[in-house]
Design a protein around this motif. Structure first.
Motif, PDB file in Angstrom:
ATOM      1  N   SER A  85       0.798  -1.230   0.000  1.00 36.41           N
ATOM      2  CA  SER A  85       0.000   0.000   0.000  1.00 36.41           C
ATOM      3  C   SER A  85       0.827   1.274   0.000  1.00 36.41           C
ATOM      4  N   THR A 114     -10.118  -0.392  -6.183  1.00 37.30           N
ATOM      5  CA  THR A 114      -9.100  -0.451  -5.138  1.00 37.30           C
ATOM      6  C   THR A 114      -9.391  -1.600  -4.185  1.00 37.30           C
ATOM      7  N   HIS A 118      -5.289  -0.759   0.353  1.00 38.66           N
ATOM      8  CA  HIS A 118      -4.926   0.528  -0.241  1.00 38.66           C
ATOM      9  C   HIS A 118      -5.809   1.649   0.296  1.00 38.66           C
ATOM     10  N   TRP A 121      -4.895   2.456   3.882  1.00 36.88           N
ATOM     11  CA  TRP A 121      -3.594   3.120   3.992  1.00 36.88           C
ATOM     12  C   TRP A 121      -3.700   4.591   3.606  1.00 36.88           C
TER      13      TRP A 121
END
Length: 206
Positions: A85, A114, A118, A121
């Motif tokens: 990420s 996504t 991700h 993060w």
């Protein structure tokens, strides 16, 4: 026709990213070559399945460990998820662009291919662009459909609660923009920053 809702893509519109950074991060973490990391993460289709919601975060980590013949002690799940990420950088000027869209339309959203790691993060970062409060978020991993598949656009339309021709969508990929236009949305291909600002100004101000 007045725009009543604006959707922004995440990658390359709100934040920049580079998959090669993820490959390098994992290669360094695991002790393998970058090509080997790329093969397991991307060329195998694993990342695509993760973004489609077909595998969970723990399952994703288990598959990676299996490919590299490691146990959880040698490759903890959270360490791996951070490694894959930490490939994003903020596009700071997008904060003003998004706020302009909100002021002009009242409601905004993010529509992104996504994965959970991700998204989590990015949202944890101290960047102003990461702190934007969206009225709607449509993530491929949650709706189990990826742009340009029709199903993710259907979910976005339902969540926006406006007619399709009153939605404006900014995305960096032409195929995603083409599908949005096919459904009657106003959509433009652009990158975050000056290009996105020009699109918002053209549709919402000029």
């Amino acid at each position: 026709m007045r725009i009543e809702f604006v959707y922004f893509d995440l990658g390359n519109v709100l934040v920049a990213f580079d998959h090669e950074i993820a490959c390098r991060n994992v290669a360094d973490l695991v002790g393998v070559s970058i090509p080997d990391a790329r093969r397991v993460l991307f060329e195998s289709g694993l990342q695509d399945r993760y973004e489609r919601g077909q595998v969970t975060s723990p399952s994703y980590a288990s598959i990676v460990r299996e490919n590299f013949d490691l146990d959880e002690e040698k490759l903890p799940t959270e360490d791996l998820l951070i490694a894959i990420s930490d490939l994003f950088t903020p596009i700071d000027s997008m904060v003003e662009v998004v706020e302009t869209a909100r002021k002009r339309t009242g409601r905004i959203g993010v529509l992104s291919n996504t994965c959970h790691a991700h998204w989590r993060w990015v949202r944890r970062q101290p960047w102003p662009v990461s702190q934007i409060d969206y009225d709607v978020k449509i993530l491929s991993c949650e709706v189990m459909s990826m742009k340009p598949d029709a199903e993710i656009y259907e979910a976005a339309e339902k969540a926006a609660h406006v007619r399709p021709d009153r939605i404006l969508f900014l995305d960096d990929k032409p195929e995603n923009v083409a599908m949005a236009r096919k459904r009657g949305w106003k959509a433009e291909q652009c990158l975050g920053g000056d290009q996105a600002k020009a699109v918002v100004e053209r549709f919402l101000i000029n």
